[in-house]
Design an enzyme around this catalytic site. Sequence first.
Site, PDB file in Angstrom:
ATOM      1  N   THR A  56     103.642  50.922  35.173  1.00 24.30           N
ATOM      2  CA  THR A  56     103.337  50.996  36.502  1.00 24.30           C
ATOM      3  C   THR A  56     103.852  50.447  37.694  1.00 24.30           C
ATOM      4  O   THR A  56     104.196  51.241  38.725  1.00 24.30           O
ATOM      5  CB  THR A  56     101.725  49.855  36.417  1.00 24.30           C
ATOM      6  OG1 THR A  56     101.069  50.017  35.323  1.00 24.30           O
ATOM      7  CG2 THR A  56     101.000  50.197  37.655  1.00 24.30           C
ATOM      8  N   ALA A 108      99.843  44.264  34.903  1.00 21.73           N
ATOM      9  CA  ALA A 108      99.554  43.077  34.249  1.00 21.73           C
ATOM     10  C   ALA A 108      98.969  43.897  33.025  1.00 21.73           C
ATOM     11  O   ALA A 108      98.639  45.032  33.015  1.00 21.73           O
ATOM     12  CB  ALA A 108      98.141  42.547  34.784  1.00 21.73           C
ATOM     13  N   ASP A 109      98.692  43.046  31.760  1.00 24.47           N
ATOM     14  CA  ASP A 109      98.218  43.526  30.498  1.00 24.47           C
ATOM     15  C   ASP A 109      96.723  43.390  30.567  1.00 24.47           C
ATOM     16  O   ASP A 109      95.852  44.067  29.995  1.00 24.47           O
ATOM     17  CB  ASP A 109      98.930  43.018  29.379  1.00 24.47           C
ATOM     18  CG  ASP A 109     100.156  43.051  29.283  1.00 24.47           C
ATOM     19  OD1 ASP A 109     100.662  44.352  29.091  1.00 24.47           O
ATOM     20  OD2 ASP A 109     101.045  42.259  29.338  1.00 24.47           O
ATOM     21  N   LYS A 119     100.359  38.701  30.900  1.00 27.37           N
ATOM     22  CA  LYS A 119     101.570  39.547  31.041  1.00 27.37           C
ATOM     23  C   LYS A 119     102.360  39.413  30.078  1.00 27.37           C
ATOM     24  O   LYS A 119     102.517  38.263  29.333  1.00 27.37           O
ATOM     25  CB  LYS A 119     102.268  39.490  32.482  1.00 27.37           C
ATOM     26  CG  LYS A 119     101.196  39.677  33.791  1.00 27.37           C
ATOM     27  CD  LYS A 119     101.907  39.449  35.010  1.00 27.37           C
ATOM     28  CE  LYS A 119     103.295  39.997  35.186  1.00 27.37           C
ATOM     29  NZ  LYS A 119     103.335  41.386  34.734  1.00 27.37           N
ATOM     30  N   GLU A 128     109.395  37.409  35.404  1.00 25.94           N
ATOM     31  CA  GLU A 128     108.264  37.658  36.085  1.00 25.94           C
ATOM     32  C   GLU A 128     107.657  36.562  36.857  1.00 25.94           C
ATOM     33  O   GLU A 128     107.248  36.445  37.865  1.00 25.94           O
ATOM     34  CB  GLU A 128     107.169  38.709  35.158  1.00 25.94           C
ATOM     35  CG  GLU A 128     107.611  40.082  34.946  1.00 25.94           C
ATOM     36  CD  GLU A 128     106.846  40.746  33.857  1.00 25.94           C
ATOM     37  OE1 GLU A 128     106.758  41.921  33.764  1.00 25.94           O
ATOM     38  OE2 GLU A 128     105.912  39.907  33.496  1.00 25.94           O
ATOM     39  N   LYS A 146      92.621  47.445  32.379  1.00 17.80           N
ATOM     40  CA  LYS A 146      93.250  46.171  32.232  1.00 17.80           C
ATOM     41  C   LYS A 146      92.292  45.124  32.624  1.00 17.80           C
ATOM     42  O   LYS A 146      92.289  43.866  32.665  1.00 17.80           O
ATOM     43  CB  LYS A 146      94.488  46.032  33.211  1.00 17.80           C
ATOM     44  CG  LYS A 146      95.429  47.122  32.808  1.00 17.80           C
ATOM     45  CD  LYS A 146      96.030  46.994  31.620  1.00 17.80           C
ATOM     46  CE  LYS A 146      97.045  48.085  31.217  1.00 17.80           C
ATOM     47  NZ  LYS A 146      98.458  47.789  31.939  1.00 17.80           N
TER      48      LYS A 146
HETATM   49  C1  5RP Z   1     106.022  43.483  31.281  1.00 16.80           C
HETATM   50  C2  5RP Z   1     104.343  43.326  32.088  1.00 16.80           C
HETATM   51  C3  5RP Z   1     103.906  44.514  32.357  1.00 16.80           C
HETATM   52  O1  5RP Z   1     103.269  44.200  33.851  1.00 16.80           O
HETATM   53  C4  5RP Z   1     102.726  44.891  31.515  1.00 16.80           C
HETATM   54  O2  5RP Z   1     102.917  44.882  30.330  1.00 16.80           O
HETATM   55  C5  5RP Z   1     102.034  45.924  31.910  1.00 16.80           C
HETATM   56  O3  5RP Z   1     102.667  47.139  31.716  1.00 16.80           O
HETATM   57  P1  5RP Z   1     102.114  48.690  31.910  1.00 16.80           P
HETATM   58  O4  5RP Z   1     102.311  48.669  33.612  1.00 16.80           O
HETATM   59  O5  5RP Z   1     103.199  49.491  31.262  1.00 16.80           O
HETATM   60  O6  5RP Z   1     100.775  48.852  31.580  1.00 16.80           O
HETATM   61  O7  5RP Z   1     103.893  42.185  31.950  1.00 16.80           O
HETATM   62  O8  5RP Z   1     106.213  42.223  30.768  1.00 16.80           O
END
Ligand code: 5RP
Length: 245
Positions: A56, A108-109, A119, A128, A146
């Site tokens: 993202t 974020a996850d 995250k 981060e 998410k």
């Molecule tokens: C990386 C992170 C990312 O923000 C999180 O994993 C989300 O990733 P994505 O945008 O690919 O879904 O914390 O350390």
Amino acid sequence: MTSTPPDTSCSFGKMQHLHCEYSVEMTQDEMKQAAAEAALAYVEDGSIVGVGTGSTANFFIDGLSRMKERIRGAVASSEASATLLSAHGIKLFDLNEVDELLVYVDGADEINPALAMIKGGGGALTREKIVAAIARRFVCICDESKQVDVLGRFPLPIEVIPVATTQVTRRLAALGGRPELRHGFITDNGNVIIDVHGLRIEQPAAFETTLNQIVGIVTNGLFAHRGADTLLLATPQGVRELHAA
Ligand code: 5RP
């Protein structure tokens, strides 16, 4: 599931605020891109922008490249993001050169209704957290998958000094999780990641504090003490903008 024709005034490039209504089914990547494009409205002319990590955040970097003449540059939260920013010709600043950032934009996850997050799925959690700490505003960009009521379905990433792996694993198991070493992965800081499965984190700030006390842990992936200020949540109906209470 098309019902009405798309409103072309709301194409990604022009979208400013909340935002347009979409009438066609969107892929997850299109939603990530929509959230990322909406975050460009938070970038102030002449500023240095804090930039996160992940797919993202990569869409955000793509968008930022279109307005690179209007910003001074960026601070990256990972080597991967730094490489992409450089490839786009965006000037990089070292975190030590910068006292404050007006905005930090990252994915974020998982994110809960209070805008606390998990995250670190990409392993960049430590930088981060450091970049987020000097940002006046943390804008989280996510697709709707998410959003959760309670954090913990996504395994919680923990960055650990390698020699402490065994003792930290034991401590994490004692807290009720199922720690698993992320095999073959070394962070930008030379450490390992332990992903903790099976947690249900009802009180993220308290749990973040508990994890901060464990010797050998560099950073845990809970962003509760410094959660997001603004969430740009992409849904098939458009990008919703939410603010922390
Ligand atoms: C990386 C992170 C990312 O923000 C999180 O994993 C989300 O990733 P994505 O945008 O690919 O879904 O914390 O350390």
